[in-house]
Design a protein around this motif. Structure first.
Motif, mmCIF file in Angstrom:
data_model
loop_
_atom_site.group_PDB
_atom_site.id
_atom_site.type_symbol
_atom_site.label_atom_id
_atom_site.label_comp_id
_atom_site.label_asym_id
_atom_site.label_seq_id
_atom_site.Cartn_x
_atom_site.Cartn_y
_atom_site.Cartn_z
ATOM 1 N N LEU A 247 -16.850 -18.118 -5.296
ATOM 2 C CA LEU A 247 -16.847 -16.657 -5.140
ATOM 3 C C LEU A 247 -16.700 -16.281 -3.669
ATOM 4 N N TYR A 248 -17.423 -17.006 -2.815
ATOM 5 C CA TYR A 248 -17.411 -16.728 -1.379
ATOM 6 C C TYR A 248 -15.997 -16.913 -0.816
ATOM 7 N N THR A 249 -15.357 -18.003 -1.209
ATOM 8 C CA THR A 249 -13.994 -18.271 -0.725
ATOM 9 C C THR A 249 -13.017 -17.233 -1.276
ATOM 10 N N ALA A 250 -13.178 -16.890 -2.571
ATOM 11 C CA ALA A 250 -12.283 -15.898 -3.176
ATOM 12 C C ALA A 250 -12.391 -14.560 -2.446
ATOM 13 N N ALA A 251 -13.606 -14.217 -2.016
ATOM 14 C CA ALA A 251 -13.818 -12.931 -1.345
ATOM 15 C C ALA A 251 -13.345 -12.958 0.102
ATOM 16 N N THR A 252 -13.627 -14.060 0.802
ATOM 17 C CA THR A 252 -13.341 -14.090 2.245
ATOM 18 C C THR A 252 -11.931 -14.583 2.568
ATOM 19 N N ARG A 253 -11.274 -15.225 1.603
ATOM 20 C CA ARG A 253 -9.890 -15.679 1.816
ATOM 21 C C ARG A 253 -8.947 -14.974 0.845
ATOM 22 N N HIS A 254 -9.316 -13.759 0.479
ATOM 23 C CA HIS A 254 -8.500 -12.991 -0.459
ATOM 24 C C HIS A 254 -7.128 -12.718 0.163
ATOM 25 N N PRO A 255 -6.049 -12.763 -0.662
ATOM 26 C CA PRO A 255 -4.695 -12.546 -0.117
ATOM 27 C C PRO A 255 -4.592 -11.271 0.731
ATOM 28 N N PHE A 256 -5.304 -10.209 0.329
ATOM 29 C CA PHE A 256 -5.257 -8.963 1.105
ATOM 30 C C PHE A 256 -5.830 -9.185 2.510
ATOM 31 N N THR A 257 -6.978 -9.863 2.566
ATOM 32 C CA THR A 257 -7.624 -10.149 3.857
ATOM 33 C C THR A 257 -6.719 -11.027 4.723
ATOM 34 N N LEU A 258 -6.132 -12.041 4.100
ATOM 35 C CA LEU A 258 -5.242 -12.950 4.850
ATOM 36 C C LEU A 258 -4.016 -12.195 5.370
ATOM 37 N N VAL B 200 0.516 -7.352 5.918
ATOM 38 C CA VAL B 200 -0.078 -6.501 4.871
ATOM 39 C C VAL B 200 0.903 -5.422 4.375
ATOM 40 N N ASP B 201 0.886 -5.226 3.075
ATOM 41 C CA ASP B 201 1.708 -4.199 2.431
ATOM 42 C C ASP B 201 1.076 -2.834 2.732
ATOM 43 N N LEU B 202 1.865 -1.894 3.244
ATOM 44 C CA LEU B 202 1.303 -0.616 3.713
ATOM 45 C C LEU B 202 0.618 0.165 2.594
ATOM 46 N N SER B 203 1.215 0.155 1.400
ATOM 47 C CA SER B 203 0.586 0.937 0.314
ATOM 48 C C SER B 203 -0.746 0.293 -0.096
ATOM 49 N N ALA B 204 -0.826 -1.041 -0.025
ATOM 50 C CA ALA B 204 -2.094 -1.724 -0.329
ATOM 51 C C ALA B 204 -3.132 -1.376 0.733
ATOM 52 N N PHE B 205 -2.687 -1.324 1.997
ATOM 53 C CA PHE B 205 -3.608 -0.984 3.086
ATOM 54 C C PHE B 205 -4.150 0.437 2.913
ATOM 55 N N LYS B 206 -3.254 1.374 2.549
ATOM 56 C CA LYS B 206 -3.684 2.765 2.351
ATOM 57 C C LYS B 206 -4.663 2.883 1.188
ATOM 58 N N ARG B 207 -4.404 2.117 0.128
ATOM 59 C CA ARG B 207 -5.300 2.142 -1.033
ATOM 60 C C ARG B 207 -6.675 1.615 -0.613
#
Ligand SMILES: Cc1ncc(CO)c(N)n1
Length: 146
Positions: A21-32, A39-46
């Protein structure tokens, strides 16, 4: 002579118990993708809008923790650490507002997603006076360590 205790420290134990769980949260594709700038701009805005809602709900939770630390903590320095957290949240809210204006995100009309709403409700449940300081401060630690 007594044998030296080889106890695994609590935090290490928890991290080991919840490693996936810790790795999934801290190495999430969005975070990376934030880290490497792709980062995709619409994902960042969301994220910006949703996290703003979270931070707004987090402020009263931390305030309730401040009150509990004053009443229940046996360590005077706790209150200063939590107060530092409140100050950081003040700066963070300013940052959210600046970013929102830069990227044309209207913070006043964000609808919280279901997971976010549930997370905010969970925070609210931790604000109850029934919840002991030790429990609430551990949740605070977990929220900030991830
Ligand atoms: C202080 C703080 N903790 C957690 C989050 C969650 O992203 C945040 N935005 N700010």
């Amino acid at each position: 002579m007594e044998g030296a205790k080889q106890e695994i420290p609590m935090i290490e134990k928890w991290l080991n118990q919840h490693r996936e769980l810790y790795t999934a949260a801290t190495r999430h594709p969005f975070t990376l993708s934030i880290r490497d700038g792709s980062v995709d701009l619409s994902a960042f805005k969301r994220w910006l809008g949703q996290d703003y809602i979270f931070v707004r709900a987090f402020v009263p939770f931390v305030a309730s923790l401040l009150l509990k630390s004053w009443k229940e903590s046996d360590d005077d320095s706790d209150i200063e650490v939590i107060l530092g957290g409140v100050a950081a949240l003040n700066d963070e809210i300013s940052w959210f507002k600046r970013e929102a204006s830069k990227w044309n995100v209207l913070l006043s009309s964000i609808v919280p997603q279901k997971a976010n709403l549930e997370y905010c409700r969970f925070l609210e449940s931790l604000m109850s006076p029934e919840v002991e300081y030790t429990v609430a401060v551990t949740a605070f630690w977990a929220i900030e360590v991830v």
